[in-house]
Design a protein around this motif. Structure first.
Motif, short mmCIF file in Angstrom:
data_model
loop_
_atom_site.label_atom_id
_atom_site.label_comp_id
_atom_site.label_asym_id
_atom_site.label_seq_id
_atom_site.Cartn_x
_atom_site.Cartn_y
_atom_site.Cartn_z
N ASP A 130 -13.68 21.45 -20.69
CA ASP A 130 -13.30 20.76 -19.49
C ASP A 130 -12.44 21.75 -18.66
O ASP A 130 -11.79 22.22 -18.94
CB ASP A 130 -12.15 19.65 -19.98
N LEU A 131 -13.17 21.56 -17.41
CA LEU A 131 -12.78 22.49 -16.12
C LEU A 131 -11.04 22.41 -15.84
O LEU A 131 -10.61 23.20 -15.72
CB LEU A 131 -13.42 22.37 -15.03
N GLN A 132 -10.77 21.00 -15.80
CA GLN A 132 -9.46 20.85 -15.34
C GLN A 132 -8.68 21.33 -16.33
O GLN A 132 -7.50 21.98 -16.21
CB GLN A 132 -9.24 19.43 -15.21
N CYS A 133 -8.86 21.19 -17.92
CA CYS A 133 -7.90 21.59 -18.86
C CYS A 133 -7.97 23.16 -18.77
O CYS A 133 -6.75 23.75 -18.93
CB CYS A 133 -8.41 21.10 -20.19
N LEU A 134 -8.93 23.75 -18.70
CA LEU A 134 -9.21 25.20 -18.68
C LEU A 134 -8.26 25.87 -17.24
O LEU A 134 -7.63 26.68 -17.74
CB LEU A 134 -10.61 25.61 -18.43
N CYS A 135 -8.36 25.08 -16.27
CA CYS A 135 -7.55 25.57 -15.11
C CYS A 135 -6.07 25.43 -15.25
O CYS A 135 -5.36 26.39 -14.99
CB CYS A 135 -8.06 24.87 -13.92
#
Length: 562
Positions: A527-532
């Motif tokens: 998940d991109l949002q989590c990684l960011c």
């Protein structure tokens, strides 16, 4: 009370417009009287009154009303000089309202029209608005050239002030202006002598900003205090906002955090978007971070990054719009040339009807050559369009992905990795104390540092890895199919490479360090949002831990907000 009548409307109209930037309250009084007397004006006088009404609507930021009035003048006034003047002013408004394709198309028409314009005032207006639009398109050399022509042709008084101020604006946008630049002093003297307060105040604010960039905040504050009455008296919202932002930046530089916070918050209260709120949010972020208010600092940082991204996106939009219009003009030129060739061939055919078959074969050969030539031109045009599309994905300074395209590519890559159970690491890198480099050595040196940092970082990346500029001095990297250990090693190599990067400026060697925060798919998933969020949190810990270091995110998953 007796009704006041205007004895000489022509003279009164000319005098009224001349007061627009010199004595705006008096301009409004005379404009109101002219509108009351509209029934007694001739058709030409009414069109000139309509121009003053359009100008005032633009000054008050009522852009739909002013554009409608300007377009009406251009299409129906029947006065070529007035139509040219309205076109030049409309060009300025189209740039302000970010209608870039329409603005650059109008700029091309004005540039073609310019050699035919004899009226000195109209010609000056066209030159200065062309200079402004080209400067915003990044064509600094052309913008400066137009402004210098206007200054050469200007007489004394307001025309000299406007031309000199436009030259200063172009040089400033191109980062070519210094405190001792003769163009700056010439503009200040011209506008002071001509008694044009709005322009004089704007130039003094330019000096304030140069003091700030030169690391002289006390001088900046002293000058702001001297010109404060003028800023307030002019009533020009843009100057008010700029003065508040500069005051906040200078106060923060001398450590007066409470006063700096108050000034920055006043800017945000007046306007939520644009360059000034962006700079205000940066001041607020640094103050809260300095005082250890983590949540407030992160909130202001997110707002700053969003506006900085919007600014960078707008720069890209302006550049692409300008290049697209140039391609459109080129296509029209090609079509015109093709039509001319076709007409020539038709005339030749009428003349050669009685010729032999050999002449007909020659005609067909010529036609074929014309078609091949047109095909080649269309091929070149298509290739140029593809090149401009590619450039729109890249950061204009460093030639790596811009924020929008980087995030899009990262999300696409994460979806592919998720389907095949692959791993990846997201790295956020932020240069330490980069603002100090800009403030001490200037933005040109800061730009060189950013380019060298990108070159040094690329040496440790593979073709499959993604690399982008997130805004300002922050970068993002996606390391594909890398374990946690491998990612930490690569990130530390990049950190060391940045630390070894050097840029020389007038014999002074400028260095920089970087902090990095990492997040991993084995902890956060794909998940991109989590990684960011995790990478940003790790980066923040690296900054709080003393900078110039690499900090990894959680090993067991993204924190979940309550």
């Amino acid at each position: 009370m007796a009704v006041q009548h205007i004895a000489d409307p022509d003279t009164y109209l000319e005098q009224t417009q001349s007061l627009a930037t010199v004595d705006h309250p008096r301009f409004l009084q005379q404009l109101a009287l002219l509108n009351q007397e509209a029934a007694r004006l001739t058709s030409d006088q009414l069109w000139r009154l309509r121009y003053s009404n359009a100008w005032e609507a633009m000054y008050e930021n009522d852009y739909p009303k002013s554009e409608a009035l300007f377009q009406d003048i251009i299409r129906h006034a029947g006065n070529r000089a007035l139509a040219d003047k309205a076109s030049a002013t409309l060009l300025s408004q189209l740039m302000l309202t970010r209608h870039y394709p329409e603005a650059f198309e109008l700029a091309d028409r004005l540039a073609a029209r310019l050699p035919k314009v004899a009226d000195a005032e109209v010609r000056r207006s066209m030159l200065l608005n062309l200079s402004q639009s080209l400067a915003l398109a990044g064509q600094i050399d052309l913008a400066v050239q137009y402004a210098r022509v206007a200054l050469t042709e200007a007489a004394s008084g307001k025309s000299s002030c406007y031309s000199a101020a436009s030259l200063v604006a172009g040089l400033s946008l191109g980062h070519r202006l210094k405190l001792d630049s003769p163009e700056l002093q010439q503009a200040i003297q011209a506008c002071t002598a001509a008694k044009v307060p709005v322009f004089s105040t704007d130039l003094q604010l330019t000096v304030v900003d140069l003091y700030r960039l030169a690391g002289q905040p006390h001088k900046a504050l002293a000058l702001l205090d001297r010109i404060a009455p003028s800023v307030e008296a002019d009533g020009y919202a843009a100057n008010k906002l700029e003065a508040l932002v500069l005051r906040a930046q200078a106060l923060a530089a001398i450590g007066d955090d409470d006063a700096a916070r108050k000034a920055a918050q006043a800017v945000v209260a007046m306007q939520k978007t644009g360059d000034w709120p962006r700079d205000a949010y940066e001041v607020l972020y640094r103050i809260e971070k300095k005082q250890g208010h983590t949540a407030a600092a992160l909130d202001y940082y997110e707002k700053y990054v969003a506006l900085d991204k919007a600014y960078l996106d707008d720069v890209n939009v302006r550049t692409v719009a300008y290049e697209t219009v140039q391609q459109h003009v080129l296509l029209q030129k090609l079509e015109t040339e093709s039509l001319s060739r076709q007409n020539a061939l038709l005339r030749m055919r009428q003349t050669l009807d009685a010729k032999t078959a050999e002449t007909n074969r020659l005609y067909l050969a010529l036609l074929l050559m014309a078609l091949v030539s047109a095909a080649l031109w269309m091929f070149r045009l298509k290739r140029s369009q593809l090149r401009f599309k590619k450039l729109s994905h890249l950061d204009g300074l460093t030639a790596i992905f811009n924020r929008q395209h980087f995030m899009s590519e990262v999300e696409r890559t994460l979806r592919l990795l998720e389907r095949r159970a692959g791993t990846a690491c997201l790295v956020f890198i932020d240069l330490d104390h980069f603002k100090h480099i800009n403030d001490t050595y200037g933005h040109a040196v800061g730009d060189d540092v950013l380019r060298q940092v990108v070159v040094a970082s690329k040496q440790h990346l593979r073709p499959v890895d993604l690399f982008g500029r997130l805004g300002g001095e922050e970068f993002g990297i996606l390391l594909v199919e890398c374990t946690r250990t491998q990612s930490m090693v690569i990130a530390d190599r990049i950190r060391l490479a940045i630390e070894e990067t050097r840029v020389e400026d007038d014999g002074v060697v400028v260095g920089v360090s970087a902090s990095a925060g990492l997040s991993f798919t084995d902890a956060c998933g794909h998940d991109l949002q989590c990684l960011c969020k995790e990478a940003d949190a790790a980066l923040y810990r690296a900054k709080r831990g003393g900078r110039n270091r690499v900090v990894a995110g959680a090993e067991y998953g993204c924190p979940v907000e309550a």
